[in-house]
Design a protein around this motif. Structure first.
Motif, PDB file in Angstrom:
ATOM      1  N   SER A  30      43.303  24.907  46.104  1.00  0.00           N
ATOM      2  CA  SER A  30      43.146  26.361  46.035  1.00  0.00           C
ATOM      3  C   SER A  30      43.596  26.988  47.341  1.00  0.00           C
ATOM      4  CB  SER A  30      41.687  26.732  45.756  1.00  0.00           C
ATOM      5  OG  SER A  30      40.856  26.316  46.823  1.00  0.00           O
ATOM      6  N   VAL A  31      43.822  28.303  47.297  1.00  0.00           N
ATOM      7  CA  VAL A  31      44.224  29.047  48.484  1.00  0.00           C
ATOM      8  C   VAL A  31      43.608  30.440  48.421  1.00  0.00           C
ATOM      9  CG1 VAL A  31      46.337  29.986  47.429  1.00  0.00           C
ATOM     10  CG2 VAL A  31      46.225  29.701  49.912  1.00  0.00           C
ATOM     11  N   GLU A  32      43.313  31.004  49.585  1.00  0.00           N
ATOM     12  CA  GLU A  32      42.885  32.394  49.685  1.00  0.00           C
ATOM     13  C   GLU A  32      44.092  33.223  50.112  1.00  0.00           C
ATOM     14  OE1 GLU A  32      39.739  35.282  52.116  1.00  0.00           O
ATOM     15  OE2 GLU A  32      40.052  33.206  52.761  1.00  0.00           O
ATOM     16  N   TYR A  35      41.584  34.635  45.378  1.00  0.00           N
ATOM     17  CA  TYR A  35      41.674  33.171  45.445  1.00  0.00           C
ATOM     18  C   TYR A  35      42.436  32.647  44.233  1.00  0.00           C
ATOM     19  CZ  TYR A  35      38.028  33.497  49.019  1.00  0.00           C
ATOM     20  OH  TYR A  35      37.301  33.806  50.145  1.00  0.00           O
ATOM     21  N   TRP A  36      43.300  31.657  44.466  1.00  0.00           N
ATOM     22  CA  TRP A  36      44.074  31.027  43.394  1.00  0.00           C
ATOM     23  C   TRP A  36      43.760  29.533  43.390  1.00  0.00           C
ATOM     24  CZ3 TRP A  36      49.559  33.153  45.030  1.00  0.00           C
ATOM     25  CH2 TRP A  36      49.546  34.540  44.986  1.00  0.00           C
ATOM     26  N   ARG A  37      43.633  28.976  42.202  1.00  0.00           N
ATOM     27  CA  ARG A  37      43.301  27.547  42.108  1.00  0.00           C
ATOM     28  C   ARG A  37      44.003  26.901  40.927  1.00  0.00           C
ATOM     29  NH1 ARG A  37      37.052  25.640  41.416  1.00  0.00           N
ATOM     30  NH2 ARG A  37      37.371  26.359  39.264  1.00  0.00           N
ATOM     31  N   PHE A  51      45.414  27.526  35.476  1.00  0.00           N
ATOM     32  CA  PHE A  51      45.629  28.493  36.548  1.00  0.00           C
ATOM     33  C   PHE A  51      44.382  29.366  36.593  1.00  0.00           C
ATOM     34  CE2 PHE A  51      49.742  27.226  35.094  1.00  0.00           C
ATOM     35  CZ  PHE A  51      50.673  27.451  36.098  1.00  0.00           C
ATOM     36  N   GLU A  52      43.684  29.388  37.734  1.00  0.00           N
ATOM     37  CA  GLU A  52      42.443  30.144  37.836  1.00  0.00           C
ATOM     38  C   GLU A  52      42.479  31.088  39.041  1.00  0.00           C
ATOM     39  OE1 GLU A  52      39.196  27.093  35.960  1.00  0.00           O
ATOM     40  OE2 GLU A  52      39.703  26.794  38.070  1.00  0.00           O
ATOM     41  N   ASN A  72      35.660  32.984  45.463  1.00  0.00           N
ATOM     42  CA  ASN A  72      35.731  31.528  45.609  1.00  0.00           C
ATOM     43  C   ASN A  72      34.521  30.826  45.003  1.00  0.00           C
ATOM     44  OD1 ASN A  72      37.220  29.262  46.435  1.00  0.00           O
ATOM     45  ND2 ASN A  72      36.123  29.109  48.383  1.00  0.00           N
ATOM     46  N   LEU A  73      33.780  31.556  44.149  1.00  0.00           N
ATOM     47  CA  LEU A  73      32.609  30.970  43.484  1.00  0.00           C
ATOM     48  C   LEU A  73      32.766  31.022  41.965  1.00  0.00           C
ATOM     49  CD1 LEU A  73      29.791  32.539  45.696  1.00  0.00           C
ATOM     50  CD2 LEU A  73      30.623  30.171  45.749  1.00  0.00           C
TER      51      LEU A  73
END
Length: 212
Positions: A80-82, A157-159, A171-172, A177-178
């Motif tokens: 994931s990334v912010e 946030y992408w995950r 793709f989330e 981030n929770l």
């Protein structure tokens, strides 16, 4: 080149160090043609961010960023990334894959900055100025894509997450981030393998700076 075996412990970086960690990242991109690599696209670690500044007033393809040295085992970890600030007039890219023809990617872009092939897939016109959050899937060189209006708060946030039962890549996005929302998914036709992760930015027209 294939990335080296899965890192242990899982890869993590807060970009507080001003220098790139060569054991974690190489310069370059995974999901864009290597002929479009341009070292004039500034890539810096500062203030706890990875800041990528595309070339201004440039034509053609101009990309740079980080790709992981080691592959990530997505069957065990969900990379994931912010995204603190997406680009204006350029593409902000976060992807997972094995090579140029096989990858999954998040992208924030407007019509003026996205590749022509993607524009055709999404039926985007040159007049469309709004930023879109795009989910790209490229398997064996075949591109499919889905988009929705980009919301910098809801999509901070992408995950990527692997769901083993249907053997799918999800793709989330998340605001905090929770709590995560599934935005798109693709069922794989073969077993999932460790893949490299990319953080990059670029443009095919004029550009300004993003931050991650």
């Amino acid at each position: 080149l294939q990335p080296s075996p899965t890192p242990t412990p899982p890869l993590d970086d807060d970009f507080n160090n001003p220098q790139r960690d060569p054991d974690k990242f190489n310069y370059g991109s995974l999901s864009t043609d290597p002929t479009g690599f341009d070292q004039r696209v500034s890539v810096q670690q500062q203030n706890g961010h990875l800041e990528i500044k595309p070339v201004a007033d440039a034509f053609g393809t101009h990309y740079n960023g980080y790709t992981t040295v080691s592959a990530v085992d997505v069957s065990a970890h969900s990379p994931s990334v912010e995204v603190v600030q997406a680009a204006s007039g350029a593409q902000t890219i976060y992807s997972l894959g094995s090579d140029l023809n096989n990858n999954f990617g998040f992208m924030v872009a407007s019509a003026g900055s996205m590749p022509a092939a993607l524009k055709r897939k999404l039926a985007i016109t040159p007049a469309d100025a709004a930023l879109l959050l795009i989910f790209q899937i490229r398997l064996n060189g075949q591109l499919t894509a889905l988009s929705l209006p980009y919301d910098p708060v809801a999509h901070r946030y992408w995950r990527f997450r692997h769901d083993p039962l249907p053997n799918a890549i999800l793709f989330e996005t998340s605001a905090d981030n929770l709590a995560w929302t599934v935005r798109h998914s693709v069922v794989l036709q073969k077993a999932v393998t460790p893949m490299a992760v990319e953080l990059s930015s670029g443009t095919s027209t004029t550009s300004s700076s993003p931050g991650m």
